[in-house]
Design a protein around this motif. Structure first.
Motif, PDB file in Angstrom:
ATOM      1  N   THR A   1      11.168 -54.065  77.787  1.00  0.00           N
ATOM      2  CA  THR A   1      11.864 -52.851  78.227  1.00  0.00           C
ATOM      3  C   THR A   1      12.314 -52.026  77.024  1.00  0.00           C
ATOM      4  OG1 THR A   1      12.622 -54.004  80.203  1.00  0.00           O
ATOM      5  CG2 THR A   1      13.780 -51.981  79.609  1.00  0.00           C
ATOM      6  N   ILE A   2      12.887 -52.685  76.046  1.00  0.00           N
ATOM      7  CA  ILE A   2      13.342 -51.984  74.841  1.00  0.00           C
ATOM      8  C   ILE A   2      12.146 -51.436  74.074  1.00  0.00           C
ATOM      9  CG2 ILE A   2      14.471 -52.308  72.607  1.00  0.00           C
ATOM     10  CD1 ILE A   2      16.275 -54.381  74.082  1.00  0.00           C
ATOM     11  N   TRP A   3      11.086 -52.218  73.971  1.00  0.00           N
ATOM     12  CA  TRP A   3       9.887 -51.780  73.255  1.00  0.00           C
ATOM     13  C   TRP A   3       9.310 -50.522  73.911  1.00  0.00           C
ATOM     14  CZ3 TRP A   3       7.674 -52.047  68.789  1.00  0.00           C
ATOM     15  CH2 TRP A   3       6.348 -51.698  68.649  1.00  0.00           C
ATOM     16  N   ASN A   4       9.286 -50.493  75.227  1.00  0.00           N
ATOM     17  CA  ASN A   4       8.739 -49.334  75.932  1.00  0.00           C
ATOM     18  C   ASN A   4       9.563 -48.067  75.716  1.00  0.00           C
ATOM     19  OD1 ASN A   4       6.505 -50.644  76.957  1.00  0.00           O
ATOM     20  ND2 ASN A   4       7.488 -51.161  78.896  1.00  0.00           N
ATOM     21  N   THR A   5      10.837 -48.219  75.374  1.00  0.00           N
ATOM     22  CA  THR A   5      11.661 -47.030  75.135  1.00  0.00           C
ATOM     23  C   THR A   5      11.429 -46.433  73.752  1.00  0.00           C
ATOM     24  OG1 THR A   5      13.545 -48.342  74.348  1.00  0.00           O
ATOM     25  CG2 THR A   5      13.471 -47.788  76.706  1.00  0.00           C
TER      26      THR A   5
ATOM     27  N   THR B   1       8.047 -59.907  67.593  1.00  0.00           N
ATOM     28  CA  THR B   1       6.595 -60.009  67.541  1.00  0.00           C
ATOM     29  C   THR B   1       6.022 -59.051  68.568  1.00  0.00           C
ATOM     30  OG1 THR B   1       6.747 -62.339  66.931  1.00  0.00           O
ATOM     31  CG2 THR B   1       4.621 -61.561  67.734  1.00  0.00           C
ATOM     32  N   VAL B   2       5.072 -58.232  68.118  1.00  0.00           N
ATOM     33  CA  VAL B   2       4.418 -57.258  68.996  1.00  0.00           C
ATOM     34  C   VAL B   2       2.933 -57.577  68.997  1.00  0.00           C
ATOM     35  CG1 VAL B   2       3.883 -54.822  69.349  1.00  0.00           C
ATOM     36  CG2 VAL B   2       6.141 -55.492  68.544  1.00  0.00           C
ATOM     37  N   TYR B   3       2.344 -57.605  70.190  1.00  0.00           N
ATOM     38  CA  TYR B   3       0.924 -57.899  70.329  1.00  0.00           C
ATOM     39  C   TYR B   3       0.174 -56.603  70.621  1.00  0.00           C
ATOM     40  CZ  TYR B   3       2.690 -62.616  70.676  1.00  0.00           C
ATOM     41  OH  TYR B   3       3.337 -63.795  70.416  1.00  0.00           O
ATOM     42  N   ALA B   4      -0.895 -56.368  69.864  1.00  0.00           N
ATOM     43  CA  ALA B   4      -1.724 -55.180  70.031  1.00  0.00           C
ATOM     44  C   ALA B   4      -3.082 -55.594  70.579  1.00  0.00           C
ATOM     45  CB  ALA B   4      -1.889 -54.461  68.698  1.00  0.00           C
ATOM     46  N   ASN B   5      -3.689 -54.717  71.375  1.00  0.00           N
ATOM     47  CA  ASN B   5      -4.982 -55.031  71.982  1.00  0.00           C
ATOM     48  C   ASN B   5      -6.135 -55.007  70.989  1.00  0.00           C
ATOM     49  OD1 ASN B   5      -3.709 -55.299  74.396  1.00  0.00           O
ATOM     50  ND2 ASN B   5      -4.576 -53.486  75.329  1.00  0.00           N
ATOM     51  N   ASN B   6      -5.999 -54.238  69.909  1.00  0.00           N
ATOM     52  CA  ASN B   6      -7.083 -54.175  68.922  1.00  0.00           C
ATOM     53  C   ASN B   6      -6.520 -53.818  67.557  1.00  0.00           C
ATOM     54  OD1 ASN B   6      -6.915 -51.243  68.779  1.00  0.00           O
ATOM     55  ND2 ASN B   6      -7.976 -51.227  70.753  1.00  0.00           N
ATOM     56  N   GLY B   7      -7.379 -53.853  66.554  1.00  0.00           N
ATOM     57  CA  GLY B   7      -6.952 -53.610  65.182  1.00  0.00           C
ATOM     58  C   GLY B   7      -6.479 -52.192  64.934  1.00  0.00           C
ATOM     59  N   ALA B   8      -7.073 -51.219  65.610  1.00  0.00           N
ATOM     60  CA  ALA B   8      -6.675 -49.827  65.418  1.00  0.00           C
ATOM     61  C   ALA B   8      -5.238 -49.607  65.888  1.00  0.00           C
ATOM     62  CB  ALA B   8      -7.632 -48.903  66.162  1.00  0.00           C
ATOM     63  N   VAL B   9      -4.893 -50.187  67.012  1.00  0.00           N
ATOM     64  CA  VAL B   9      -3.527 -50.065  67.528  1.00  0.00           C
ATOM     65  C   VAL B   9      -2.561 -50.786  66.595  1.00  0.00           C
ATOM     66  CG1 VAL B   9      -2.007 -50.665  69.454  1.00  0.00           C
ATOM     67  CG2 VAL B   9      -4.297 -49.803  69.906  1.00  0.00           C
ATOM     68  N   ALA B  10      -2.950 -51.949  66.114  1.00  0.00           N
ATOM     69  CA  ALA B  10      -2.097 -52.699  65.188  1.00  0.00           C
ATOM     70  C   ALA B  10      -1.855 -51.896  63.912  1.00  0.00           C
ATOM     71  CB  ALA B  10      -2.736 -54.043  64.853  1.00  0.00           C
ATOM     72  N   ALA B  11      -2.890 -51.242  63.398  1.00  0.00           N
ATOM     73  CA  ALA B  11      -2.734 -50.422  62.187  1.00  0.00           C
ATOM     74  C   ALA B  11      -1.783 -49.259  62.437  1.00  0.00           C
ATOM     75  CB  ALA B  11      -4.095 -49.910  61.729  1.00  0.00           C
ATOM     76  N   LYS B  12      -1.891 -48.632  63.601  1.00  0.00           N
ATOM     77  CA  LYS B  12      -1.012 -47.515  63.936  1.00  0.00           C
ATOM     78  C   LYS B  12       0.436 -47.977  64.027  1.00  0.00           C
ATOM     79  CE  LYS B  12      -0.137 -43.292  65.164  1.00  0.00           C
ATOM     80  NZ  LYS B  12      -0.234 -42.201  64.215  1.00  0.00           N
TER      81      LYS B  12
ATOM     82  N   VAL C   1       8.433 -47.088  71.605  1.00  0.00           N
ATOM     83  CA  VAL C   1       7.044 -46.938  71.172  1.00  0.00           C
ATOM     84  C   VAL C   1       6.488 -45.620  71.733  1.00  0.00           C
ATOM     85  CG1 VAL C   1       5.955 -48.162  73.104  1.00  0.00           C
ATOM     86  CG2 VAL C   1       4.874 -48.201  70.892  1.00  0.00           C
ATOM     87  N   PRO C   2       5.615 -44.934  70.992  1.00  0.00           N
ATOM     88  CA  PRO C   2       4.994 -43.715  71.516  1.00  0.00           C
ATOM     89  C   PRO C   2       4.193 -43.994  72.789  1.00  0.00           C
ATOM     90  CG  PRO C   2       4.630 -43.904  69.155  1.00  0.00           C
ATOM     91  CD  PRO C   2       5.249 -45.185  69.597  1.00  0.00           C
ATOM     92  N   ASP C   3       4.160 -42.992  73.669  1.00  0.00           N
ATOM     93  CA  ASP C   3       3.495 -43.160  74.973  1.00  0.00           C
ATOM     94  C   ASP C   3       2.026 -43.548  74.846  1.00  0.00           C
ATOM     95  OD1 ASP C   3       5.799 -42.620  76.357  1.00  0.00           O
ATOM     96  OD2 ASP C   3       5.380 -40.472  76.541  1.00  0.00           O
ATOM     97  N   ALA C   4       1.350 -43.061  73.819  1.00  0.00           N
ATOM     98  CA  ALA C   4      -0.076 -43.359  73.658  1.00  0.00           C
ATOM     99  C   ALA C   4      -0.325 -44.831  73.350  1.00  0.00           C
ATOM    100  CB  ALA C   4      -0.662 -42.497  72.549  1.00  0.00           C
ATOM    101  N   LEU C   5       0.672 -45.511  72.782  1.00  0.00           N
ATOM    102  CA  LEU C   5       0.504 -46.917  72.410  1.00  0.00           C
ATOM    103  C   LEU C   5       1.030 -47.896  73.457  1.00  0.00           C
ATOM    104  CD1 LEU C   5       1.454 -46.733  68.622  1.00  0.00           C
ATOM    105  CD2 LEU C   5      -0.818 -46.765  69.638  1.00  0.00           C
ATOM    106  N   LYS C   6       1.800 -47.411  74.425  1.00  0.00           N
ATOM    107  CA  LYS C   6       2.404 -48.313  75.419  1.00  0.00           C
ATOM    108  C   LYS C   6       1.392 -49.187  76.150  1.00  0.00           C
ATOM    109  CE  LYS C   6       6.599 -45.798  76.453  1.00  0.00           C
ATOM    110  NZ  LYS C   6       7.330 -45.019  77.460  1.00  0.00           N
ATOM    111  N   PRO C   7       0.288 -48.616  76.669  1.00  0.00           N
ATOM    112  CA  PRO C   7      -0.622 -49.489  77.415  1.00  0.00           C
ATOM    113  C   PRO C   7      -1.393 -50.474  76.543  1.00  0.00           C
ATOM    114  CG  PRO C   7      -1.422 -47.223  77.437  1.00  0.00           C
ATOM    115  CD  PRO C   7      -0.117 -47.227  76.739  1.00  0.00           C
ATOM    116  N   HIS C   8      -1.321 -50.306  75.232  1.00  0.00           N
ATOM    117  CA  HIS C   8      -2.111 -51.144  74.328  1.00  0.00           C
ATOM    118  C   HIS C   8      -1.265 -52.145  73.549  1.00  0.00           C
ATOM    119  CE1 HIS C   8      -5.368 -48.427  75.231  1.00  0.00           C
ATOM    120  NE2 HIS C   8      -4.599 -47.414  74.892  1.00  0.00           N
ATOM    121  N   THR C   9       0.029 -52.200  73.868  1.00  0.00           N
ATOM    122  CA  THR C   9       0.920 -53.116  73.146  1.00  0.00           C
ATOM    123  C   THR C   9       1.786 -53.887  74.128  1.00  0.00           C
ATOM    124  OG1 THR C   9       2.642 -51.419  72.945  1.00  0.00           O
ATOM    125  CG2 THR C   9       1.061 -51.617  71.130  1.00  0.00           C
TER     126      THR C   9
END
Length: 138
Positions: free
Chosen positions: A29-33, A54-65, A35-43
């Motif tokens: 819930t806190i993370w969703n408040t 600890t934050v989990y990203a769906n791919n390397g590009a999202v992790a880099a961002k 993080v940018p909207d474009a990254l929400k579905p990917h994290t």
């Protein structure tokens, strides 16, 4: 819902599991408040241990961002009164099986004629039935 929570209170293992689930829900819930909207579905937010989220990203590009945004994300978390000193980003690829579409195989008109003739010769045998079905694929 109250009955389920009552069951969790009676069992120590379920109570610990319920506490961990509540902690993860609060982190998400806190993370969703912040993080940018474009990254929400990917994290997805994970555990907070030793003041590290600890934050989990769906791919390397999202992790880099996310790594590029770490200083501002940490500041936003600290402004909300959360005692986090670092964010750990891990790539957790979603396991989705991509099935290859089956190629539709068609039988030529000459092949259909030959198969149907052979199916008639074989009669009610299993091979004859299969050849009859195959000859219907036009």
């Amino acid at each position: 819902m109250r009955q389920i929570k009552a069951l969790f209170k009676d069992n120590a293992e379920l109570l610990a599991l319920s506490g961990q689930a509540d902690s993860l829900t609060a982190s998400q819930t806190i993370w969703n408040t912040i993080v940018p909207d474009a990254l929400k579905p990917h994290t997805q937010a994970g555990n907070v241990k030793h003041k590290r989220l600890t934050v989990y990203a769906n791919n390397g590009a999202v992790a880099a961002k996310i790594k590029l945004l770490l200083p501002s994300l940490l500041t936003k978390l600290q402004k909300q009164g959360i005692e986090i000193t670092s964010i750990r980003v891990e790539v957790q690829v979603q396991s989705t099986v991509r099935l290859k579409p089956k190629k539709q195989r068609l039988v030529s008109p000459t092949g259909v004629q030959c198969l149907s003739e052979l199916a008639k010769k074989l009669g009610d045998s299993p091979l004859g039935e299969v050849l009859a079905r195959l000859s219907n694929r036009t």
